[in-house]
Design a protein around this motif. Structure first.
Motif, PDB file in Angstrom:
ATOM      1  N   HIS A  86       0.832  -1.202   0.000  1.00 41.66           N
ATOM      2  CA  HIS A  86       0.000   0.000   0.000  1.00 41.66           C
ATOM      3  C   HIS A  86       0.871   1.258   0.000  1.00 41.66           C
ATOM      4  N   PRO A  87       0.307   2.373  -0.471  1.00 44.35           N
ATOM      5  CA  PRO A  87       1.041   3.646  -0.411  1.00 44.35           C
ATOM      6  C   PRO A  87       1.500   3.910   1.027  1.00 44.35           C
ATOM      7  N   HIS A  89       4.214   2.789  -0.451  1.00 48.08           N
ATOM      8  CA  HIS A  89       4.975   1.751  -1.167  1.00 48.08           C
ATOM      9  C   HIS A  89       6.427   1.692  -0.680  1.00 48.08           C
ATOM     10  N   LEU A 110      -4.276  -2.857 -12.724  1.00 53.14           N
ATOM     11  CA  LEU A 110      -5.224  -1.764 -12.480  1.00 53.14           C
ATOM     12  C   LEU A 110      -6.669  -2.244 -12.611  1.00 53.14           C
ATOM     13  N   ILE A 113      -9.262  -0.691  -9.870  1.00 47.22           N
ATOM     14  CA  ILE A 113      -9.260   0.751  -9.651  1.00 47.22           C
ATOM     15  C   ILE A 113     -10.138   1.410 -10.693  1.00 47.22           C
ATOM     16  N   GLU A 117      -9.591   7.177 -10.349  1.00 49.69           N
ATOM     17  CA  GLU A 117      -8.392   7.042  -9.526  1.00 49.69           C
ATOM     18  C   GLU A 117      -7.180   6.601 -10.336  1.00 49.69           C
ATOM     19  N   SER A 118      -7.398   6.146 -11.563  1.00 53.64           N
ATOM     20  CA  SER A 118      -6.316   5.544 -12.336  1.00 53.64           C
ATOM     21  C   SER A 118      -5.171   6.516 -12.578  1.00 53.64           C
ATOM     22  N   HIS A 121      -3.016   7.105  -9.550  1.00 54.45           N
ATOM     23  CA  HIS A 121      -2.273   5.890  -9.204  1.00 54.45           C
ATOM     24  C   HIS A 121      -1.105   5.669 -10.162  1.00 54.45           C
ATOM     25  N   GLU A 124       1.682   8.192  -9.489  1.00 55.25           N
ATOM     26  CA  GLU A 124       2.429   7.810  -8.296  1.00 55.25           C
ATOM     27  C   GLU A 124       3.412   6.681  -8.606  1.00 55.25           C
ATOM     28  N   GLN A 148      -7.365   3.013 -18.917  1.00 59.84           N
ATOM     29  CA  GLN A 148      -6.297   2.748 -17.951  1.00 59.84           C
ATOM     30  C   GLN A 148      -5.033   2.294 -18.669  1.00 59.84           C
TER      31      GLN A 148
END
Length: 535
Positions: A86-87, A89, A110, A113, A117-118, A121, A124, A148
């Motif tokens: 999880h973040p 990470h 993905l 998700i 939110e894609s 994410h 990130e 995505q």
């Protein structure tokens, strides 16, 4: 009471010291005698068996000080990056740091998700990869939608482009690319990529060895399809299929291709109905390194086009599965119920398979090197008057060095099975008894195992595991009566019958095929009899 606690603390310290001494001892722990290179290899095998579980790599570094040092210094142990933590990470960042200069395998999923939110994410993930992009050798993207997939691939390619104020491109080490679009929308890159960016996109895709596209496609004229060793296409929609000339260019641009696998993903033919014209206009391309060809659930004419297009003299594995009707773009069936050159559709495909195998060996003047053959879901028929499948027989005659044969949902017939299990008797000295040796394998075939799935009732005797394993049944209780045991008729000169006996009908001629066969797998075969499976 205080003294007792002090004694217990001293005992615990002593135990820890003893444990440390034992773990570092070469005599008490034989594993400590292993060289660091061997331990590194063992760690890598463990991680592969655990399918690159992050916890597995971490556990290798927590066993003891020596093992921890070896694990941390084994850079390839930390090269599988999948952002499963999880973040923020932290574990992924730790893996990237320990991977040092090793080539990375990155897996981005993905599918859970939503589209809103894609983008965050993906941004990130790309920020974390950052300076490591040039070390990515394998990239797998498993997305729920084409949006995505496009966002992720675009973000990755942007990282590989020259940054403002610099002239050098971050050249990725990418050799393996797998793109999965669960929705099957069709395209991994949107067509609106600017002309300025397109050269950098194509440059990044150049040099790939292994490409898998599932439910999505890349521009078929891109460098992604040049110099490939492995190509796997799965579940492509009609609009996403390559045109005939694009597919031919791909094959021409991949002379080192080793594996070609097409599942529900063929090509769009220019002329889908005139098979004679297609053969005349198709010029075979030699693929000397191709050792595996897998064609599954393609239209029959697409299968035949590929088999006419490719020459594969060193092919080791051939999988032909479920030829289907030829369908127009509007959904209408082109060849419903019609015969192809006087043959039913699936029988014509079998005939083409035999021609493909024979033609591929024509220039080498050697027998086929094919070791594994899988044929599945062919609608062929066998008449009561002629209990054989002649086109299947022609295929099997073309592969004398076959080791493994898998037949599923296809009419086989007794003649084919009898020929597979036919034996050549050992010559005997005149005037002496020619009793077969005990437990001796067949001279012309030594099928060691049969996997029989869903064999229809009534049950077959003897059981399939004894099929063609021995030339004669062995009778331990009465060795003198061995000559009275039933054996399968084979093609050899029969001795003159005794005058007191009525001559029996002349046995039918059985031609042994596939003498090197070791494994025979039958599944959903409904037209065999117990006589065909007897030794």
């Amino acid at each position: 009471m205080v003294e007792l606690e002090k004694i217990e603390q001293r005992m615990m310290r002593a135990r820890r010291e003893l444990l440390g001494l034992r773990n570092s001892s070469l005599h008490l722990v034989p594993a400590n005698k292993l060289l660091p290179e061997i331990l590194s290899y063992i760690f890598l095998l463990g991680v592969e068996q655990a399918e690159y579980d992050l916890d597995m790599a971490e556990s290798d570094s927590e066993m003891c000080r020596r093992w921890r040092t070896i694990a941390i210094n084994t850079a390839t142990l930390w090269t599988h990056i999948d952002f499963s933590d999880h973040p923020p990470h932290n574990l992924t960042r730790l893996f990237l740091a320990r991977s040092k200069g090793a080539i990375l395998g990155v897996n981005l999923t993905l599918t859970d998700i939503d589209d809103l939110e894609s983008e965050a994410h993906i941004t990130e993930g790309m920020d974390i990869l950052g300076e490591h992009v040039s070390k990515i050798g394998s990239l797998t993207v498993d997305a729920a939608t084409d949006m995505q997939l496009d966002l992720l691939l675009t973000a990755f390619l942007q990282r590989c482009e020259p940054q403002p104020g610099t002239h050098d491109q971050t050249r990725a080490a990418l050799r393996k690319l797998k793109l999965v679009d669960v929705s099957g929308s069709g395209y991994a890159l949107t067509p609106n990529i600017s002309r300025e960016r397109l050269p950098f996109v194509f440059q990044t895709l150049r040099g790939l060895d292994d490409v898998t596209l599932e439910g999505t496609s890349l521009p078929w004229h891109s460098p992604a399809f040049e110099g490939l060793k492995r190509l796997h296409l799965v579940g492509l929609g009609t609009d996403a299929l390559p045109f005939e000339d694009e597919f031919v260019n791909i094959i021409q641009n991949c002379p080192l291709l080793e594996k070609l696998k097409l599942e529900e993903a063929g090509l769009t033919l220019e002329n889908s109905s005139d098979i004679v014209k297609m053969r005349r206009q198709t010029h075979p391309i030699d693929l000397h390194r191709l050792d595996s060809l897998h064609l599954s659930t393609l239209s029959w004419n697409e299968m035949e086009f590929i088999l006419h297009l490719i020459n594969a003299p060193n092919l080791k594995s051939l999988w032909i599965d479920t030829p289907t009707e030829s369908v127009n773009p509007d959904g209408t069936i082109v060849d419903e119920g019609q015969e192809i050159e006087g043959l039913p559709r699936d029988e014509h495909v079998l005939k083409t398979v035999a021609v493909f195998i024979n033609r591929s060996q024509a220039d080498t003047f050697e027998s086929s090197s094919l070791h594994t053959l899988h044929i599945e879901s062919f609608d062929t028929t066998i008449t009561a008057d002629d209990d054989t499948n002649p086109h299947l027989m022609e295929v099997l005659k073309a592969v004398p060095n076959l080791n493994t044969l898998e037949l599923c949902e296809i009419a086989v017939g007794d003649v084919v099975l009898e020929s597979l299990s036919a034996v050549t008797p050992t010559p005997s000295v005149p005037g002496s008894p020619s009793k077969p040796p005990s437990k001796a394998p067949s001279m012309s075939t030594s099928i060691s195992s049969i996997v029989s799935e869903q064999i229809p009732s009534p049950s077959i005797y003897p059981p399939p595991t004894s099929f063609a394993q021995y030339e004669f049944d062995e009778d331990d209780d009465d060795d003198e009566d061995w000559a009275d045991e039933d054996t399968m008729e084979v093609d050899h000169d029969s001795s003159t019958p005794h005058q007191d006996h009525i001559p029996s009908p002349r046995p039918k001629k059985i031609i042994p095929i596939c003498p090197s066969l070791q494994v025979l797998k039958l599944e959903l075969i409904h037209d065999i009899t117990r006589e065909a499976l007897r030794c």
